[in-house]
Design an enzyme around this catalytic site. Sequence first.
Site, PDB file in Angstrom:
ATOM      1  N   HIS A 100       0.812  -1.210   0.000  1.00  0.00           N
ATOM      2  CA  HIS A 100       0.000   0.000   0.000  1.00  0.00           C
ATOM      3  C   HIS A 100       0.844   1.259   0.000  1.00  0.00           C
ATOM      4  O   HIS A 100       0.490   2.257  -0.612  1.00  0.00           O
ATOM      5  CB  HIS A 100      -0.944  -0.031   1.205  1.00  0.00           C
ATOM      6  CG  HIS A 100      -2.053  -1.009   1.027  1.00  0.00           C
ATOM      7  ND1 HIS A 100      -2.654  -1.660   2.072  1.00  0.00           N
ATOM      8  CD2 HIS A 100      -2.663  -1.453  -0.083  1.00  0.00           C
ATOM      9  CE1 HIS A 100      -3.590  -2.465   1.605  1.00  0.00           C
ATOM     10  NE2 HIS A 100      -3.613  -2.347   0.300  1.00  0.00           N
ATOM     11  N   ARG A 107      -9.899  23.629   3.003  1.00  0.00           N
ATOM     12  CA  ARG A 107     -10.532  22.848   4.075  1.00  0.00           C
ATOM     13  C   ARG A 107      -9.854  23.228   5.388  1.00  0.00           C
ATOM     14  O   ARG A 107      -8.845  22.623   5.766  1.00  0.00           O
ATOM     15  CB  ARG A 107     -10.362  21.347   3.822  1.00  0.00           C
ATOM     16  CG  ARG A 107     -11.167  20.802   2.651  1.00  0.00           C
ATOM     17  CD  ARG A 107     -10.996  19.292   2.563  1.00  0.00           C
ATOM     18  NE  ARG A 107     -11.995  18.650   1.745  1.00  0.00           N
ATOM     19  CZ  ARG A 107     -11.800  18.256   0.481  1.00  0.00           C
ATOM     20  NH1 ARG A 107     -10.646  18.452  -0.103  1.00  0.00           N
ATOM     21  NH2 ARG A 107     -12.775  17.663  -0.186  1.00  0.00           N
ATOM     22  N   ARG A 113     -13.236  27.781   3.591  1.00  0.00           N
ATOM     23  CA  ARG A 113     -14.444  27.105   4.085  1.00  0.00           C
ATOM     24  C   ARG A 113     -14.401  27.066   5.597  1.00  0.00           C
ATOM     25  O   ARG A 113     -13.381  26.684   6.183  1.00  0.00           O
ATOM     26  CB  ARG A 113     -14.522  25.684   3.535  1.00  0.00           C
ATOM     27  CG  ARG A 113     -15.778  24.970   4.039  1.00  0.00           C
ATOM     28  CD  ARG A 113     -15.962  23.636   3.409  1.00  0.00           C
ATOM     29  NE  ARG A 113     -15.045  22.634   3.945  1.00  0.00           N
ATOM     30  CZ  ARG A 113     -15.041  21.363   3.556  1.00  0.00           C
ATOM     31  NH1 ARG A 113     -15.881  20.961   2.620  1.00  0.00           N
ATOM     32  NH2 ARG A 113     -14.190  20.510   4.084  1.00  0.00           N
ATOM     33  N   GLU A 158     -24.340  20.768  -0.814  1.00  0.00           N
ATOM     34  CA  GLU A 158     -23.946  19.363  -0.634  1.00  0.00           C
ATOM     35  C   GLU A 158     -25.012  18.563   0.113  1.00  0.00           C
ATOM     36  O   GLU A 158     -24.821  17.386   0.395  1.00  0.00           O
ATOM     37  CB  GLU A 158     -22.590  19.270   0.080  1.00  0.00           C
ATOM     38  CG  GLU A 158     -22.483  20.061   1.363  1.00  0.00           C
ATOM     39  CD  GLU A 158     -21.089  20.010   1.986  1.00  0.00           C
ATOM     40  OE1 GLU A 158     -20.263  19.188   1.587  1.00  0.00           O
ATOM     41  OE2 GLU A 158     -20.847  20.823   2.893  1.00  0.00           O
ATOM     42  N   ASN A 211     -18.985  15.341  -3.163  1.00  0.00           N
ATOM     43  CA  ASN A 211     -18.672  14.182  -2.307  1.00  0.00           C
ATOM     44  C   ASN A 211     -19.842  13.925  -1.356  1.00  0.00           C
ATOM     45  O   ASN A 211     -20.354  12.816  -1.253  1.00  0.00           O
ATOM     46  CB  ASN A 211     -17.400  14.420  -1.492  1.00  0.00           C
ATOM     47  CG  ASN A 211     -16.237  14.828  -2.365  1.00  0.00           C
ATOM     48  OD1 ASN A 211     -16.272  14.611  -3.557  1.00  0.00           O
ATOM     49  ND2 ASN A 211     -15.227  15.436  -1.779  1.00  0.00           N
ATOM     50  N   ASP A 212     -20.258  14.975  -0.679  1.00  0.00           N
ATOM     51  CA  ASP A 212     -21.390  14.804   0.234  1.00  0.00           C
ATOM     52  C   ASP A 212     -22.711  14.795  -0.516  1.00  0.00           C
ATOM     53  O   ASP A 212     -23.616  14.031  -0.177  1.00  0.00           O
ATOM     54  CB  ASP A 212     -21.392  15.915   1.289  1.00  0.00           C
ATOM     55  CG  ASP A 212     -20.428  15.593   2.416  1.00  0.00           C
ATOM     56  OD1 ASP A 212     -20.442  14.435   2.869  1.00  0.00           O
ATOM     57  OD2 ASP A 212     -19.649  16.468   2.805  1.00  0.00           O
ATOM     58  N   ARG A 223     -20.363   7.636   1.991  1.00  0.00           N
ATOM     59  CA  ARG A 223     -19.249   7.767   1.040  1.00  0.00           C
ATOM     60  C   ARG A 223     -18.020   6.967   1.451  1.00  0.00           C
ATOM     61  O   ARG A 223     -17.125   6.754   0.643  1.00  0.00           O
ATOM     62  CB  ARG A 223     -18.898   9.247   0.850  1.00  0.00           C
ATOM     63  CG  ARG A 223     -18.308   9.917   2.062  1.00  0.00           C
ATOM     64  CD  ARG A 223     -18.364  11.434   1.947  1.00  0.00           C
ATOM     65  NE  ARG A 223     -17.057  12.042   1.837  1.00  0.00           N
ATOM     66  CZ  ARG A 223     -16.830  13.347   1.923  1.00  0.00           C
ATOM     67  NH1 ARG A 223     -17.839  14.187   2.078  1.00  0.00           N
ATOM     68  NH2 ARG A 223     -15.626  13.827   1.822  1.00  0.00           N
ATOM     69  N   CYS A 227     -16.471  21.864  -6.104  1.00  0.00           N
ATOM     70  CA  CYS A 227     -15.205  21.566  -5.424  1.00  0.00           C
ATOM     71  C   CYS A 227     -15.136  20.127  -4.926  1.00  0.00           C
ATOM     72  O   CYS A 227     -14.175  19.746  -4.273  1.00  0.00           O
ATOM     73  CB  CYS A 227     -14.979  22.535  -4.270  1.00  0.00           C
ATOM     74  SG  CYS A 227     -16.225  22.421  -2.998  1.00  0.00           S
TER      75      CYS A 227
HETATM   76  C1  PEP Z   1     -17.749  17.714  -0.732  1.00  0.00           C
HETATM   77  O1  PEP Z   1     -18.521  17.251   0.120  1.00  0.00           O
HETATM   78  O2  PEP Z   1     -17.854  17.527  -1.949  1.00  0.00           O
HETATM   79  C2  PEP Z   1     -16.586  18.506  -0.308  1.00  0.00           C
HETATM   80  C3  PEP Z   1     -15.806  19.106  -1.173  1.00  0.00           C
HETATM   81  O3  PEP Z   1     -16.334  18.573   1.022  1.00  0.00           O
HETATM   82  P1  PEP Z   1     -15.633  17.431   1.894  1.00  0.00           P
HETATM   83  O4  PEP Z   1     -15.128  16.394   0.935  1.00  0.00           O
HETATM   84  O5  PEP Z   1     -14.545  18.126   2.629  1.00  0.00           O
HETATM   85  O6  PEP Z   1     -16.752  16.984   2.741  1.00  0.00           O
HETATM   86 MG    MG Z   2     -18.562  18.005   2.137  1.00  0.00          MG
END
Ligand code: PEP
Ligand code: MG
Length: 800
Positions: free
Chosen positions: A444, A551, A587, A683, A706-707, A717, A754
């Site tokens: 890894h 972040r 953020r 999100e 992502n969220d 996720r 993002c």
């Molecule tokens: C997201 O949720 O897409 C995001 C950019 O924030 P994080 O991945 O930090 O939750």
């Molecule tokens: Mg997020």
Amino acid sequence: MTGIVVVSHSRRLAEGVAELATQMTQGKANIAIAAGIDDPENPIGTDAIAVMGAIEEVCDDDGVVVLMDLGSALLSTEMAIELIDPEVAEKVKLVSAPVVEGTLAASVAAAAGLDIDTVISEAKAALGVKQEHLGETDDSVAPEVAVQSASDALSFEWQVENPHGIHARPAASIVGAVAAFNCDMWLIKGDKEVSAKSLNSIAKLAVSKGESICFKASGDNAQGAIDAFKQLAHTHFGEADLVNNPQPEPETEQVASAPSHQAIKGAITGLSVNGGIVTGPAVLFSASMPDVPNRSCASIADEQSHFTQSIETVSASLKQQASEPHGEIFQAHLLMLNDPELLASVQTRIAQNVIAEQAWVEVTQQLALEYSQAESAYMQEREADVHDIACQVMRVMTGDTDAGITLSEPSILLARDLMPSDVAGLDKSLVLAICLSEGGKTSHSAILARAMGIPAIVQAKGCLEEIQAGQHISVDGFSGLLWHSPDSDTSAELEQKRQQWLAECEAAKANAQSQAATLDGLEIQSLANIGGPEDVQAALDNGAEGVGLFRTEFLFQSRDTLPSEDEQTEVYLGIAKAFGDKPITIRSLDVGGDKPLKAYPMPVEENPFLGLRGVRLCLAHKDLFVDQIRAVLRAHAQQPNIQLMIPMIATVDEIHQVKALVEEQKQALGLQESNLPVGIMIEVPAAVLNADALAKEVDFFSIGTNDLTQYVMAADRGNTDVATLVNYFEPAVLSAIEITCKAAKNAGIAVSMCGEMAGDTKATETLLKLGLTKFSASSTLLPALKQTVRGISLATTETV
Ligand code: PEP
Ligand code: MG
């Protein structure tokens, strides 16, 4: 057209097969090869990363058929499938057909435009002609006997048909399917009997193809557990695809062949993991396990709670790492760490009056030993993973937080082996190269080093003994050589090779500095996602036109005390200055149950992703939030390129509360005139549905895919079991993006993205068509993103 990938230990063999197939199809087949390894001394072998590359090269909507020679070719391909984008992985089929005959037949069928199923059956039937000619026949068996044991335990027997037996992945499927049942369960092979809830134990049973196993359950809902196991067995533990395309019996896997260590004067030979030529001072790192403290067991209950808390802390951090790019490794560590049998063994030792640290070391050492004695090289390499989690837990238990690698200048890092957590935590800007005396190409840490673009070699035997700390050495990652005393001719040759490599890197980056526009002239803004000042240089070097997501939680996490308002102001100012007048999107703190703050402990939540996270936590703990708002306002007063972004907004009321706090702090700081832009992340599905109303309240939107994907799809996720649902190409997610873009456009505010999707070049055209023109991604992805944009034409597309 269905793509064909040939995976072989020998590059010459694969090239020959591809040549035959190309000739046979008059060049019409779409074939890629992944064969041999990048080591001139020892070129025979297979490489999962190369397999990933080959699959990506030929994959389109019609899918890919992979033909492999033997042994580790299968394992490398399986690993590639585990690492590759799940959307691509779904389209890939591994077939057992013999490489030469199968590739030819598959290529002919694919080139004729036949569908993937036909391509596969053509490949599988390819040996038929030869078999018939030689008068051979094929016998297959379909075993299954359900029995009830003499005791009250119910049992079910199964003959394993999985080509690699019950290796780590099927073992994880078994645990996943039955662990929720409350009864006692065992898996039995011959006279060996282990808990069916233990991934490690099941894997250690080393069940091979053709062997019989017996699953037993006793107690509450034992029948439910039996049914669940039975159902899973009928899917061949999630590998029905592999089983239904039975493969030739693989040869006993060879341990990743060691380099020949043919003496090269002035050099130590190893295996190439990642290319690049660098020279610098050596830093010798030994990943030592913190010592077991010299204390006696005060109370069994205290020891047990000390142990449980440490496991929880490490689990929380692994969970966080698992949700980040290349997080699969940490997901596996999480599973290993929470193995009930492992935990129970430690608790048993503690109950015998052994202190928690001692119990943990004893049990994990035994586990590591068992892995190291496993038959398969893949399982042997898991010893390093056990060592990694063992160290992490010990560091937490002993409070020894200084055990990580700290570099004070750009250096070449030498170690016996590195743990994934060591590599992930490295300050990349200070690591010129990694050189391990042990390790394997599939370990890894090697995968992570490659993903991070660090020149690396493994199995450089003797490097720790022969090299002194601080000694200037050169690493040729292309040839897998570590030079400690090259003669003048070799030095000149190395330097020339290095200059050529640097020139190539420069050329790639040079293009990254210019703004990207589509073929029809639509200019795109490419921004970087960063985690702190240490990421700024890489962002600038990769052509970032600002920061689309900073972040800030990385400033807060893993610290014993919270960063003060002044400290935060300094950091924000420093980053904003580095970017001149380019936008910097800060953020606000996005932590919560799943991302705990050491310096600000909060109760553990049942459903952390649905709990007090992001803005919810900030509004509930205003002391945290106000310090940050003040720091951002003060930094913005000096650097007007700063803007504030709020995560996890769901309702208009939340943004009202945030704006009220910002106004209040403007007054308090005497910055009434401040025009700090305030935007929100989109999100949460509620934010999408409220997008029109929210757009009237804020200066910009940034879509956090992502969220957004996990909440729209109701799929965690970080949970690999639902990984196929966590797919931002799902129509529901695309719809959410479209609604957001439209709402922003109607309100006349900017919208960017993002989440990881922004850096995925397979999504770029779709996103442009949905109206996005601002993308924020990890800086290393920006050059490729820009190149992709430059090849797209949107002549008929309306944009925001
Ligand atoms: C997201 O949720 O897409 C995001 C950019 O924030 P994080 O991945 O930090 O939750
Ligand atoms: Mg997020």
